[in-house]
Design an enzyme around this catalytic site. Structure first.
Site, PDB file in Angstrom:
ATOM      1  N   GLU A   1      -5.804  10.358   5.211  1.00  0.00           N
ATOM      2  CA  GLU A   1      -5.658   8.934   5.535  1.00  0.00           C
ATOM      3  C   GLU A   1      -5.147   8.764   6.965  1.00  0.00           C
ATOM      4  OE1 GLU A   1      -3.688   6.977   2.208  1.00  0.00           O
ATOM      5  OE2 GLU A   1      -5.542   7.089   1.039  1.00  0.00           O
TER       6      GLU A   1
HETATM    7  C1  HEC Z   1      -7.728   5.776   5.029  1.00  0.00           C
HETATM    8  C2  HEC Z   1      -7.596   4.549   4.275  1.00  0.00           C
HETATM    9  C3  HEC Z   1      -6.221   4.021   3.973  1.00  0.00           C
HETATM   10  C4  HEC Z   1      -5.171   3.812   4.835  1.00  0.00           C
HETATM   11  C5  HEC Z   1      -5.097   4.142   6.308  1.00  0.00           C
HETATM   12  C6  HEC Z   1      -4.130   3.182   4.059  1.00  0.00           C
HETATM   13  N1  HEC Z   1      -4.540   2.993   2.768  1.00  0.00           N
HETATM   14 FE1  HEC Z   1      -3.558   2.003   1.324  1.00  0.00          FE
HETATM   15  N2  HEC Z   1      -4.875   2.658  -0.031  1.00  0.00           N
HETATM   16  C7  HEC Z   1      -6.013   3.385   0.244  1.00  0.00           C
HETATM   17  C8  HEC Z   1      -6.578   3.889  -0.997  1.00  0.00           C
HETATM   18  C9  HEC Z   1      -7.837   4.723  -1.134  1.00  0.00           C
HETATM   19  C10 HEC Z   1      -5.708   3.461  -2.027  1.00  0.00           C
HETATM   20  C11 HEC Z   1      -5.820   3.795  -3.522  1.00  0.00           C
HETATM   21  C12 HEC Z   1      -5.219   5.163  -3.760  1.00  0.00           C
HETATM   22  C13 HEC Z   1      -4.960   5.449  -5.222  1.00  0.00           C
HETATM   23  O1  HEC Z   1      -4.820   4.511  -6.022  1.00  0.00           O
HETATM   24  O2  HEC Z   1      -4.860   6.623  -5.574  1.00  0.00           O
HETATM   25  C14 HEC Z   1      -4.665   2.670  -1.380  1.00  0.00           C
HETATM   26  C15 HEC Z   1      -3.662   1.970  -2.070  1.00  0.00           C
HETATM   27  C16 HEC Z   1      -2.759   1.120  -1.446  1.00  0.00           C
HETATM   28  C17 HEC Z   1      -1.894   0.189  -2.127  1.00  0.00           C
HETATM   29  C18 HEC Z   1      -1.830  -0.049  -3.621  1.00  0.00           C
HETATM   30  C19 HEC Z   1      -2.525  -1.320  -4.003  1.00  0.00           C
HETATM   31  C20 HEC Z   1      -2.677  -1.440  -5.486  1.00  0.00           C
HETATM   32  O3  HEC Z   1      -3.072  -2.504  -5.971  1.00  0.00           O
HETATM   33  O4  HEC Z   1      -2.422  -0.463  -6.208  1.00  0.00           O
HETATM   34  C21 HEC Z   1      -1.134  -0.436  -1.173  1.00  0.00           C
HETATM   35  C22 HEC Z   1      -0.092  -1.514  -1.390  1.00  0.00           C
HETATM   36  C23 HEC Z   1      -1.516   0.130   0.098  1.00  0.00           C
HETATM   37  N3  HEC Z   1      -2.525   1.047  -0.106  1.00  0.00           N
HETATM   38  C24 HEC Z   1      -0.901  -0.151   1.308  1.00  0.00           C
HETATM   39  C25 HEC Z   1      -1.087   0.639   2.451  1.00  0.00           C
HETATM   40  C26 HEC Z   1      -0.177   0.679   3.584  1.00  0.00           C
HETATM   41  C27 HEC Z   1       1.115  -0.096   3.703  1.00  0.00           C
HETATM   42  C28 HEC Z   1      -0.728   1.542   4.505  1.00  0.00           C
HETATM   43  C29 HEC Z   1      -0.158   1.975   5.826  1.00  0.00           C
HETATM   44  C30 HEC Z   1       1.172   2.580   5.810  1.00  0.00           C
HETATM   45  C31 HEC Z   1      -1.983   2.008   3.919  1.00  0.00           C
HETATM   46  N4  HEC Z   1      -2.138   1.476   2.670  1.00  0.00           N
HETATM   47  C32 HEC Z   1      -2.887   2.839   4.573  1.00  0.00           C
HETATM   48  C33 HEC Z   1      -6.550   3.579   1.500  1.00  0.00           C
HETATM   49  C34 HEC Z   1      -5.798   3.516   2.660  1.00  0.00           C
END
Ligand code: HEC
Ligand code: HEC
Length: 345
Positions: free
Chosen positions: A149
């Site tokens: 990520e």
């Molecule tokens: C490269 C893509 C990527 C980046 C960059 C990223 N995310 Fe995500 N995010 C995801 C993915 C894919 C999931 C689901 C992962 C899982 O459920 O296993 C996720 C899940 C989440 C969720 C959970 C939402 C839910 O309904 O469960 C949140 C809140 C979130 N991310 C916030 C952030 C934050 C804050 C950052 C930066 C610090 C960030 N993400 C950076 C791809 C990304």
């Protein structure tokens, strides 16, 4: 107060916040609890007996902390090579996700699971498809150091933020211990809690505006309840408040052609075999904006999703007209997306 509280002086906000019972915040890990105190503001429902209730119409929070979290959420400098921000995979104006089945992280790497929206995520009982993080603060730890990520480290993030006079000054003004990893995550999580989307046609109807839903949308809602969708997708977030198996009435994974790691669900968290293929029921708020669907992104249209849900979760067939009505209802869950990206770098 509501959204106007963003422009109110900080001292007034803190006083107002201290009079309210904080609705959702656990231990944020941050040193100064008063600064991170957060509470949602609710409007009364005109339909209090419905299994779905309106989203909050506003919130009480420290406006400086929210602004800082907004800036950090959009800052590519939090990644290992300065190319990926939280917002890269969670674009707030586009529905809070990336529109991809598999997200693209640092150096073009593909992830293993569909990115959910960050909109209204503060109202979910836990974060991630399998609920492995209890709070948004806890969730925010993951992506920064995930090799596919953002591929960075929290030590590097703290050093970089502390070396930036704009950031450092803002953190020093808010927290006695200034820039720390916990305080950075508190800012990001507080910002995320503000990402509520009130005023969808369905919410306006729940709040008493009788004409807000079309006849077909209302019929779709009645069917959503009668068919049994609402036993799992319910509450303020139309989901997000329970765990359920994907494949109650049939083996979805076998029919799809075999199981992958991302399909394990909660068993990966609890190590209890009974939790295999169990997922947090997703929120259906703004679902018309967040294709493709399911943790495996196997469905690209709402019509497909509704059919899969009817078959595997309820063991029933819906005809085309019934499917279309439920899709009409799902479209009435699209609300107003808040303006963000202030100070993005
Ligand atoms: C490269 C893509 C990527 C980046 C960059 C990223 N995310 Fe995500 N995010 C995801 C993915 C894919 C999931 C689901 C992962 C899982 O459920 O296993 C996720 C899940 C989440 C969720 C959970 C939402 C839910 O309904 O469960 C949140 C809140 C979130 N991310 C916030 C952030 C934050 C804050 C950052 C930066 C610090 C960030 N993400 C950076 C791809 C990304
Ligand atoms: C027994 C509980 C249960 C029932 C009943 C149920 N769902 Fe679901 N729903 C889930 C779960 C769990 C998921 C997540 C599946 C996954 O991707 O792992 C889901 C996913 C969805 C999604 C995709 C959301 C997204 O962001 O990807 C939609 C849309 C949806 N359901 C609509 C419906 C509709 C419409 C009905 C009724 C026809 C229904 N559901 C019935 C539990 C249920």
């Amino acid at each position: 107060m509501g959204a106007t509280s963003l422009r109110a002086p900080r001292a007034a906000l803190l006083v107002a916040a201290s009079l309210l019972v904080a609705a959702c915040v656990g231990d944020t890990g941050a040193a100064d609890v008063a600064v991170t105190r957060f509470a949602y503001v609710y409007a009364p429902s005109a339909h209090p007996d419905e299994p779905i209730q309106p989203l909050p119409v506003g919130y009480e929070a420290n406006a400086d902390l929210v602004r800082l979290g907004d800036q950090l959420f959009h800052d590519k400098g939090l990644s290992g090579d300065g190319t990926v921000a939280c917002a890269s995979c969670h674009s707030v104006p586009d529905g809070g996700d990336d529109g991809l089945g598999r997200s693209t992280g640092i150096r073009g790497q593909k992830g293993g699971i569909n990115a959910p929206t960050v909109l209204n995520s503060g109202l979910n009982m836990a974060q991630f498809w399998n609920g492995r993080a209890e709070t948004l603060e806890e969730q925010a730890k993951g992506p920064v150091e995930h090799p596919k990520e953002m591929g960075g480290s929290w030590d590097a993030v703290v050093a970089r933020v502390a070396a930036d006079p704009g950031y450092a000054g803002a953190f020093d003004a808010l927290f006695p211990d200034g820039v720390t990893a916990d305080n950075i995550r508190a800012a990001i999580a507080t910002f995320e809690r503000t990402l509520i989307t009130p005023d969808s046609p369905f919410d306006r109807w729940l709040r008493g505006e009788d004409g807000a839903l079309s006849e077909r949308q209302l019929a779709g809602y009645q069917l959503f309840k009668a068919a049994g969708c609402v036993t799992c997708h319910q509450g303020r977030n139309v989901g997000g408040n329970m765990y359920q198996v994907f494949g109650v009435m049939g083996d979805y994974f076998e029919d799809r052609g075999g199981e992958e790691e991302a399909d394990l669900g909660r068993v990966a968290v609890t190590h209890d075999e009974g939790d295999r293929h169990v997922f947090r029921v997703p929120s259906l708020r703004n679902v018309a904006l967040t294709a493709p669907y399911f943790h495996d992104a196997s469905a690209s249209s709402l019509e497909d999703v509704v059919r899969v849900m009817a078959t595997y979760q309820l063991g029933r067939m819906l005809d085309d007209e019934e499917t279309a009505l439920i899709v009409e209802f799902l479209k009435s869950l699209t609300g107003t997306i808040p303006a963000t990206g202030g100070g993005a770098r």
